[in-house]
Design an enzyme around this catalytic site. Structure first.
Site, PDB file in Angstrom:
ATOM      1  N   LYS A   1      22.579  -4.863  -7.207  1.00  0.00           N
ATOM      2  CA  LYS A   1      23.435  -3.732  -7.537  1.00  0.00           C
ATOM      3  C   LYS A   1      24.463  -3.790  -8.656  1.00  0.00           C
ATOM      4  O   LYS A   1      24.832  -4.831  -8.893  1.00  0.00           O
ATOM      5  CB  LYS A   1      24.330  -3.296  -6.302  1.00  0.00           C
ATOM      6  CG  LYS A   1      23.630  -2.935  -4.980  1.00  0.00           C
ATOM      7  CD  LYS A   1      24.541  -2.857  -4.011  1.00  0.00           C
ATOM      8  CE  LYS A   1      23.740  -2.632  -2.497  1.00  0.00           C
ATOM      9  NZ  LYS A   1      24.936  -2.645  -1.377  1.00  0.00           N
TER      10      LYS A   1
ATOM     11  N   LYS B   1      18.279  -8.946   1.431  1.00  0.00           N
ATOM     12  CA  LYS B   1      17.839  -7.755   1.734  1.00  0.00           C
ATOM     13  C   LYS B   1      17.296  -8.189   3.358  1.00  0.00           C
ATOM     14  O   LYS B   1      16.411  -8.445   3.416  1.00  0.00           O
ATOM     15  CB  LYS B   1      16.547  -7.093   1.185  1.00  0.00           C
ATOM     16  CG  LYS B   1      16.090  -5.688   1.709  1.00  0.00           C
ATOM     17  CD  LYS B   1      15.175  -5.177   0.789  1.00  0.00           C
ATOM     18  CE  LYS B   1      14.697  -3.785   1.188  1.00  0.00           C
ATOM     19  NZ  LYS B   1      14.143  -3.758   2.495  1.00  0.00           N
TER      20      LYS B   1
ATOM     21  N   ASP C   1       3.785   1.507  -1.256  1.00  0.00           N
ATOM     22  CA  ASP C   1       4.669   1.745  -2.524  1.00  0.00           C
ATOM     23  C   ASP C   1       3.459   2.316  -3.491  1.00  0.00           C
ATOM     24  O   ASP C   1       3.765   3.101  -4.508  1.00  0.00           O
ATOM     25  CB  ASP C   1       5.011   0.375  -2.861  1.00  0.00           C
ATOM     26  CG  ASP C   1       6.429  -0.141  -2.426  1.00  0.00           C
ATOM     27  OD1 ASP C   1       7.037   1.026  -1.944  1.00  0.00           O
ATOM     28  OD2 ASP C   1       6.567  -1.135  -2.029  1.00  0.00           O
TER      29      ASP C   1
ATOM     30  N   LYS D   1      11.162  -7.372  -3.795  1.00  0.00           N
ATOM     31  CA  LYS D   1      10.690  -7.544  -2.644  1.00  0.00           C
ATOM     32  C   LYS D   1       9.681  -8.789  -2.735  1.00  0.00           C
ATOM     33  O   LYS D   1       9.013  -9.078  -3.733  1.00  0.00           O
ATOM     34  CB  LYS D   1       9.559  -6.338  -2.174  1.00  0.00           C
ATOM     35  CG  LYS D   1      10.326  -5.103  -1.969  1.00  0.00           C
ATOM     36  CD  LYS D   1      11.033  -4.938  -0.681  1.00  0.00           C
ATOM     37  CE  LYS D   1      10.464  -5.049   0.397  1.00  0.00           C
ATOM     38  NZ  LYS D   1       9.860  -4.026   0.777  1.00  0.00           N
TER      39      LYS D   1
ATOM     40  N   GLU E   1       0.788  -1.072  -0.134  1.00  0.00           N
ATOM     41  CA  GLU E   1      -0.021  -0.015  -0.088  1.00  0.00           C
ATOM     42  C   GLU E   1       0.997   1.082  -0.019  1.00  0.00           C
ATOM     43  O   GLU E   1       0.504   2.497  -0.652  1.00  0.00           O
ATOM     44  CB  GLU E   1      -0.840  -0.002   1.210  1.00  0.00           C
ATOM     45  CG  GLU E   1      -1.735   1.241   1.135  1.00  0.00           C
ATOM     46  CD  GLU E   1      -2.886   1.037   2.363  1.00  0.00           C
ATOM     47  OE1 GLU E   1      -3.626   2.291   2.782  1.00  0.00           O
ATOM     48  OE2 GLU E   1      -3.013   0.168   3.239  1.00  0.00           O
TER      49      GLU E   1
ATOM     50  N   SER F   1      17.682   5.521   0.141  1.00  0.00           N
ATOM     51  CA  SER F   1      16.893   4.573   0.333  1.00  0.00           C
ATOM     52  C   SER F   1      16.954   3.761  -0.992  1.00  0.00           C
ATOM     53  O   SER F   1      17.885   3.911  -1.519  1.00  0.00           O
ATOM     54  CB  SER F   1      15.388   5.116   0.442  1.00  0.00           C
ATOM     55  OG  SER F   1      14.472   3.919   0.732  1.00  0.00           O
TER      56      SER F   1
ATOM     57  N   CYS G   1     -14.561   9.461  25.620  1.00  0.00           N
ATOM     58  CA  CYS G   1     -14.147   7.975  25.393  1.00  0.00           C
ATOM     59  C   CYS G   1     -12.939   7.343  26.150  1.00  0.00           C
ATOM     60  O   CYS G   1     -11.985   8.028  25.707  1.00  0.00           O
ATOM     61  CB  CYS G   1     -14.367   7.530  24.256  1.00  0.00           C
ATOM     62  SG  CYS G   1     -14.039   5.780  23.843  1.00  0.00           S
TER      63      CYS G   1
END
Length: 748
Positions: free
Chosen positions: A303, A120, A42, A327, A40, A88, A446
């Site tokens: 990389k 990772k 991303d 990912k 979400e 990042s 509350c």
């Protein structure tokens, strides 16, 4: 150009996306909490990037697309400015996306490349600074420019050398890596936490962050031993360098070999491959064997191995162009749905969540998962007692996918959404037409909502009160004793005394489910968080402490005195922090800073109209409406009045008033400056504060009204716009002259 959307609609959507992304970042980086999944997050980022490409004028200087990490400030650790930015990584989620990225990267390189692949690690990013081979500082990522100084805690991690082995060390080098708990050590840690009656950690990443970001001050001998035991179980693996302009090697893999020779911990799972096909095979193999590794992983980092290409390809403002993170999709397991319990949060939203038989998924034990609202429960078709399919969205947030219908035995039952708030009994209802979510409208009193707001007040992004955390907030707003809570609303927070805290007793609740913890006889366990047994070494009993004659054997705990002292100090925190603490919807640190800098006082903010509020850089119409709506509620005004009466400072000392620079008459009086990119000697916030301190206006976007643009590496589209408009562009050295000596000094 994004078709079918006007500039005005795009601006509104950009504002909404920015608010949501920053909320998620603040939760993750400042509170070690996850509120949305990786997927979400991303998706939100990709949409924001697309809008900013179509409408460059909507990209503000502090847009999430130009920044990394968290934005909040903390007084818990000293700030450390990295010698070189910590970036990042951009993400891909499929073999096709990876192949597309590799084709673009290889085309930009204009030559064959080698691909370095590594696991990772799901841990905490760290930056180690060595001078002539000696460790001088260790800092968290922070916002990529400035992190938190955790040097003393890092020294307890056995795998990190305080003095590098070998010879030939550069005068200055920053070594980047990931701090983590090995899987075995995490299991041992949680077993020890449970045996001690302490909260178990949800996952290794949170455990690593929580362990590294603790202070030794104020801890007794037993607490220090526990802290050092946790730190001693941590490990680190390095994955890069910074601030070393000319390393004596040609590739990233050679850098790793050199760092290993120096005694730094490197991974044994790194491979250098010749083709994208081989890279995809590496990804597939490790995806199948991810739990055979000693630490948790959530993907593969790819990389370009050649260091020369790192410089040639460069980076965006937040990520290198020569690296990508692949990912993995989330895992799925089966478990038993024991119950569905409804909890109420800070905003009054009533959320059903699944209580399950504990099950390990994607590296951590899960006991609960949100079901969002009653309609989601119906759509998923789950019954209490079902065997359900569970996964972790983005390997972080547990998600119930649905039931295994074939395993039903006939005694399962349907969930019925309660009509009343489980904490105060008020009838739940949608807050506006068309809302699916039900909320408790009793926002003022509350206990669940007050508790959430009080905890938010103490958070790092607000008043940063270390003694006002989850436990203290619950004790103050929903105690078992006394029957009337010390804080029926947050209005009385700054009136609290030790005498108010001393009598409090609370029922100990399970962190995961919120249900009372029972002893062996089934009786709820009680705790007095602000009271302790008197010792012979204590000073004479003081009746003013709040104890009655019958309590003479007890005295207020250190926590009671610390909380009262912390609250007193918080009264003079900067105005922007006070604004965040008021819990005005959408007013986070960025908007609060903008409001505080522009208006200078809460009275001026309250007096402003919608148009005046919305015109402030970093605010806009959505936040303007929230501010006006908040001050239109009578009990909100009561909070302000009682805080002010208690001595809370609602104005910036010396601020000349709305729209004027905080340093009236400074060398930049009447001058508008945009600071963009990486300016040596200044963090992003530091550059803005330098402009304001000099009497200028720190703008977030370039326009014909801009006088100067200070631009460093990663300046992006603002630099191009400044050149197109003929606005003078300054480097870091010229910027320093501008904010200290004024525009005339630039031509001396």
């Amino acid at each position: 150009m994004d078709q079918g959307i006007s500039l005005a609609d795009a601006a509104d959507e950009v504002e909404r996306l920015t608010i949501r992304i920053n909320e998620a970042r603040d939760a993750y980086y400042e509170r070690d909490t996850v509120i949305i999944s990786d997927a979400e997050y991303d998706e939100l980022m990709h949409r924001l990037e697309a809008l900013e490409r179509s409408y460059p004028q909507l990209q503000s200087q502090d847009s999430p697309t130009l920044t990394v990490g968290g934005r909040g400030e903390t007084t818990l650790f000293a700030p450390v400015e990295h010698a070189e930015r910590m970036l990042s990584l951009d993400n891909v989620f499929s073999p096709g996306e990876l192949a597309e990225w590799a084709v673009r990267a290889e085309a930009a390189a204009a030559r064959p490349v080698h691909w370095l692949c590594e696991l990772k690690i799901d841990g905490l990013a760290i930056n180690l600074r060595y001078r002539n081979g000696r460790l001088v500082t260790a800092a968290t990522r922070g916002d990529g420019r400035v992190g938190e100084d955790v040097t003393e805690n890092i020294r307890w991690i056995k795998s990190i050398p305080t003095r590098l082995a070998g010879t030939g060390h550069p005068p200055l080098v920053e070594v980047r890596g990931e701090v983590f708990f090995p899987v075995a050590a995490f299991g041992e840690l949680n077993a020890k936490q449970a045996a001690a009656g302490e909260r178990e950690f949800a996952n290794p990443r949170n455990a690593a962050s929580g362990s590294l970001r603790q202070k030794a001050e104020g801890k007794n001998a037993a607490q220090l031993e526990l802290m050092r035991d946790r730190l001693g179980r941590l490990r680190m693996l390095v994955h890069g360098i910074g601030a070393w302009p000319n390393p004596p090697v040609a590739s990233q893999s050679e850098i790793y070999a050199l760092l290993a020779d120096w005694g730094l911990p490197t991974s044994s799972h790194v491979r250098v491959l010749d083709s994208v096909g081989a890279v995809q095979e590496f990804i597939a193999y490790n995806g199948e064997h991810r739990h055979a590794v000693e630490h948790e992983i959530d993907g593969i980092v790819v990389k370009i191995d050649e260091l020369a290409l790192h410089d040639e390809l460069g980076a965006t403002s937040r990520a290198p162009r020569w690296a990508i993170a692949y990912k993995y999709p989330p895992e799925q397991v089966n478990t038993k749905l024991l119950d569905i319990v409804v909890s109420v949060g800070r905003t009054g939203r009533a959320t059903p969540f699944a209580v399950m038989e504990p099950v390990r998924v994607a590296g951590s034990v899960v006991r609960q998962a949100t079901l969002h609202n009653q309609e989601v429960v119906k759509a998923k078709g789950v019954l209490i007692g079902d065997t359900i399919v569970l996964r972790k969205a983005g390997d972080v947030i547990p998600e119930v996918l649905g039931p295994v219908v074939e395993l039903r035995e006939g005694d399962e039952r349907a969930f019925v959404m309660p009509t009343g708030c489980p904490e105060c009994g008020t009838t739940l209802r949608p807050m506006k037409e068309g809302d699916i979510d039900l909320r408790c409208p009793n926002a003022k009193s509350c206990p669940a909502q007050v508790r959430g707001r009080v905890e938010h007040i103490g958070s790092r992004g607000a008043l940063d009160i270390e003694a006002l955390g989850e436990v203290s907030a619950a004790a103050l707003t929903h105690p078992a004793v006394p029957s009337e809570p010390p804080l029926p609303t947050e209005a009385g927070l700054f009136d609290l005394t030790v005498a108010d805290l001393f009598p409090i007793e609370v029922v100990v609740r399970d962190v995961e489910t919120g249900l009372p913890r029972l002893d062996d006889d089934g009786i709820p366990v009680y705790r007095a968080p602000f009271r302790r047994q008197r010792k012979r070494t204590d000073p004479p009993y003081d009746p003013d402490s709040g104890a009655t004659d019958g309590d003479a054997a007890n005295v207020p705990s250190k926590a009671a005195y610390e909380l009262v002292a912390n609250l007193e100090l918080a009264k003079t925190k900067p105005l922007w922090r006070i604004l965040v603490a008021l819990n005005i919807r959408h007013v986070g640190p960025v908007a609060a800073r903008a409001l505080a800098d522009h208006f200078g006082s809460l009275d001026a903010i309250r007096s402003a109209g919608r148009a005046e509020l919305a015109e402030v850089d970093g605010v806009g119409p959505t936040i303007a409406d929230s501010v006006l709506e908040w001050f239109g509620v009578d009990w909100h005004v009561e909070i302000v009045e009682r805080w002010a009466a208690a001595g809370v400072q609602f104005a910036t000392p010396g601020h000349p008033g709305p729209g004027a620079a905080a340093a009236a008459g400074g060398v930049l009086a009447g001058i508008t400056v945009v600071a963009t990119g990486s300016l040596d000697g200044y963090s992003r916030e530091g550059a803005q504060e330098a402009i304001i301190a000099a009497g200028g206006k720190a703008a977030s976007s370039v326009s014909k009204n801009t006088d100067f643009v200070a631009a460093g590496p990663g300046a992006g589209s603002k630099l191009g716009k400044a050149e197109a408009l003929g606005i003078r562009v300054l480097d870091a050295a010229q910027f320093a002259v501008l904010v200290t000596r004024g525009p005339a000094a630039l031509d001396e």
